[in-house]
Structure formats: C-alpha cells, structure tokens
Design an enzyme around this catalytic site. Structure first.
Site, PDB file in Angstrom:
ATOM      1  N   HIS A 243      14.659  -2.496  -9.693  1.00  0.00           N
ATOM      2  CA  HIS A 243      14.121  -2.471  -8.658  1.00  0.00           C
ATOM      3  C   HIS A 243      14.980  -1.927  -7.287  1.00  0.00           C
ATOM      4  CE1 HIS A 243      11.030  -4.395  -6.413  1.00  0.00           C
ATOM      5  NE2 HIS A 243      10.393  -4.826  -6.532  1.00  0.00           N
TER       6      HIS A 243
ATOM      7  N   GLU B 247       7.781   3.294  -7.640  1.00  0.00           N
ATOM      8  CA  GLU B 247       7.418   2.652  -6.123  1.00  0.00           C
ATOM      9  C   GLU B 247       7.493   2.532  -4.951  1.00  0.00           C
ATOM     10  OE1 GLU B 247       6.595  -2.047  -7.788  1.00  0.00           O
ATOM     11  OE2 GLU B 247       8.936  -1.381  -7.678  1.00  0.00           O
TER      12      GLU B 247
ATOM     13  N   ASN C  13       5.388  -9.196 -10.514  1.00  0.00           N
ATOM     14  CA  ASN C  13       7.012  -9.242 -10.914  1.00  0.00           C
ATOM     15  C   ASN C  13       7.044  -9.876  -9.554  1.00  0.00           C
ATOM     16  OD1 ASN C  13       9.422  -9.351  -9.606  1.00  0.00           O
ATOM     17  ND2 ASN C  13       9.218  -7.323  -8.971  1.00  0.00           N
TER      18      ASN C  13
ATOM     19  N   GLY D 299       5.604  -4.486  -0.209  1.00  0.00           N
ATOM     20  CA  GLY D 299       5.668  -5.697   0.195  1.00  0.00           C
ATOM     21  C   GLY D 299       4.930  -5.766   1.282  1.00  0.00           C
TER      22      GLY D 299
ATOM     23  N   SER E 231       2.298  -2.636  -3.232  1.00  0.00           N
ATOM     24  CA  SER E 231       1.104  -3.061  -2.094  1.00  0.00           C
ATOM     25  C   SER E 231       0.169  -3.523  -3.356  1.00  0.00           C
ATOM     26  CB  SER E 231       1.112  -3.001  -0.492  1.00  0.00           C
ATOM     27  OG  SER E 231       2.337  -3.357  -0.159  1.00  0.00           O
TER      28      SER E 231
ATOM     29  N   GLU F 179      14.570  -3.300  -4.783  1.00  0.00           N
ATOM     30  CA  GLU F 179      15.369  -4.817  -4.224  1.00  0.00           C
ATOM     31  C   GLU F 179      16.598  -4.397  -4.278  1.00  0.00           C
ATOM     32  OE1 GLU F 179      11.927  -7.872  -4.143  1.00  0.00           O
ATOM     33  OE2 GLU F 179      10.751  -6.633  -3.298  1.00  0.00           O
TER      34      GLU F 179
ATOM     35  N   LYS G  99       9.114 -12.279  -8.260  1.00  0.00           N
ATOM     36  CA  LYS G  99      10.235 -11.692  -7.302  1.00  0.00           C
ATOM     37  C   LYS G  99      11.316 -13.422  -8.083  1.00  0.00           C
ATOM     38  CE  LYS G  99       8.555  -8.666  -5.095  1.00  0.00           C
ATOM     39  NZ  LYS G  99       8.503  -7.271  -3.819  1.00  0.00           N
TER      40      LYS G  99
HETATM   41  C1  PEP Z   1       7.252  -4.985  -6.929  1.00  0.00           C
HETATM   42  O1  PEP Z   1       7.894  -5.971  -6.162  1.00  0.00           O
HETATM   43  O2  PEP Z   1       7.466  -4.420  -7.364  1.00  0.00           O
HETATM   44  C2  PEP Z   1       6.241  -4.834  -5.768  1.00  0.00           C
HETATM   45  C3  PEP Z   1       4.938  -3.867  -6.018  1.00  0.00           C
HETATM   46  O3  PEP Z   1       5.790  -5.185  -4.298  1.00  0.00           O
HETATM   47  P1  PEP Z   1       3.865  -5.444  -3.757  1.00  0.00           P
HETATM   48  O4  PEP Z   1       3.219  -5.510  -5.172  1.00  0.00           O
HETATM   49  O5  PEP Z   1       4.402  -6.883  -3.121  1.00  0.00           O
HETATM   50  O6  PEP Z   1       4.395  -4.663  -3.106  1.00  0.00           O
END
Ligand code: PEP
Length: 267
Positions: A104, A176, A17, A182, A221, A106, A19
C-alpha cells in the site's frame, strides 16, 4: 485507449481497507452492520481488512460461512523469526484471513516498503493460501511529469518478480494513484480506465492470456457518488476502498455499484 482483449471476465471484488481505525469492540459493531446490509448480495466478492488486533473480533463476528472474506493490511514474508512487531502468513490464516494488502502506498511512503519486499511477501502469501492484493500507483509529481506509465509498469514488474504463474488466479492488483488516496481527489473514470488497460496488457504480457483474469481494483477516494462511473470502465474489476469502507451504508452502496449488470456472468 482501446480496452484490452479480455479472455476471462473476472468476478468483481470490493475490498475495505480500514487502515488504523477501529478497536476490537468497534470492529464487532461495524462488521455486524456491514453483514446485515450485504447478506443477500450475490455475484461479487467482498473483503474487509481491519487492523491486526481486530482480526479475531472480525473473524468471530463473520462466522464460518460469511459472504464477506477477511483480509489483512500487511504481512511479513518469513514464516517466523526475530522480526519484532511483524506478523506472518500462518498467524493470519489462524484467524480466517484469506486476502492480504501488500505494498500500500502508505507503507511504501512511511515504512520503507520496497517493490522487492512486496514481491517476497506476495510469493510467501500464496504459499500460505492468502490472496495478495498488490498495490501500485504514481505520485502527483510523477503524474505531472508524465511518468505514470513508467512508474506503474516498473512497480508491477518488480512487485510481481518471481510470482508463480500457476497461482495467478489468486493474485489481485490495485491501482491507487497516491494523489487520490484519502484526499477526496478521485481519478476520472477515463484517467483510471487508461491506466487499468495498460496494466491489463502488461499482466497479459507477463503471464500470458490468463493474465486477463487477474482482478485489477481501483483505489483512491472511491465513494458511492463516483463508484458506478469508475466501475463501468472495462478494465476496472472492483475497488479498494479506504475512508468510505468505515461507513457500512457507503460501503454497501459501493458494492452495489460494482456488481455486474449481467448477473449470470458471475453466478
Ligand atoms: C486506500 O486506503 O487504499 C484508499 C484508497 O483510501 P481512500 O479510499 O480513503 O482514498
């Protein structure tokens, strides 16, 4: 927690992803770099999800028969209409998109993306031959209040409400934990594995034995250093990777960690 009884062993899947990163020209460079590294990688599905404006560049760079599939980061449920700033399923299909991330955290957090909207989008997505990657996960406050199971179960039930059971082969779920996205704070394999097993059991309850074939990705992460331990959990079928997917080498290392040890399983 005892792992769920899988009737089907899903083929692993790693999704990047990106973003809101990478212009179209940056996308060509990063896509080329990733393709070079993964060209000969087998027994796993790989997806990159650049921003909308970079999808044509990624599509062109990948070519028609790439081992990497293209994904989008969101879509609108309607085919077309007066929805300023939105993108529909058919628009994504035109650029070779095969997967779409939905719900997601976010978007749930900053764009009022409710589970009801996610459900409508997921149904629309499969109607346009797009594989929905439906994201769920608890906040830190919810985890600390011991609400993880209830929150995740409620998000799954409402985000998959009305999802056509004959299309579940197309469905991907991503767990997640919001506190791990992040932040550099990764769930331990045990913490993640426990939730995945609960999600698997719930999917089997909702969709019957075929629910055991739905891929459940872990996201939050994921890095080359922690990927192998997470992927070793029996109900983790791959990863949704944010930050580390912007680095071709790190993304490749995560893919390698997610590949099945028994190659014959997913030929
Ligand atoms: C994500 O964007 O779904 C995500 C898990 O980001 P990160 O790996 O940076 O935590």
């Amino acid at each position: 927690m005892t792992p769920s009884k899988k009737v089907i062993t899903p083929r692993p899947l790693v999704v990047g992803n990106w973003k809101m990163h990478k212009t179209a020209s940056d996308t060509r460079d990063l896509t080329q770099d990733i393709v070079k590294r993964v060209e000969r990688v087998a027994n796993i599905d790989m997806v990159i999800c650049p921003p909308f404006t970079s999808l044509p560049a990624a599509h062109e760079t990948l070519g028609r028969h790439s081992v990497i599939a293209l994904g989008a980061q969101n879509m609108h449920a309607a085919k077309e209409g007066a929805f300023t700033g939105e993108i529909s399923g058919p628009m994504l299909r035109e650029f070779g998109v095969r997967y779409v991330i939905l719900g997601h955290s976010e978007r749930r957090q900053f764009d009022n993306e409710t589970s009801e909207k996610v459900a409508a989008k997921a149904i629309s997505a499969v109607g346009y031959h797009l594989r929905p990657i439906v994201c769920v996960g608890e906040t830190l406050t919810q985890r600390e209040a011991d609400e993880t199971t209830a929150v995740v179960e409620s998000q799954i039930r409402s985000s998959l409400s009305g999802f056509p059971s004959e299309q579940i082969d197309e469905l991907v779920v991503a767990y997640e934990p919001v506190w791990a996205i992040g932040t550099g704070k990764v769930a331990t394999p045990r913490q993640a594995g426990e939730v995945h097993t609960k999600i698997r059991k719930l999917l089997i309850k909702i969709f019957g034995p075929k629910g055991s074939g739905i891929r459940i990705l872990y996201g939050g992460s994921v890095k080359p250093e922690n990927a192998a331990a997470l992927m070793a959990e029996p109900d983790i079928d791959g990863a949704l990777v944010g930050g580390a997917s912007l680095d071709a080498r790190a993304f490749f290392d995560i893919i390698e960690a997610a590949r099945p040890t028994r190659a014959s399983e997913h030929d």
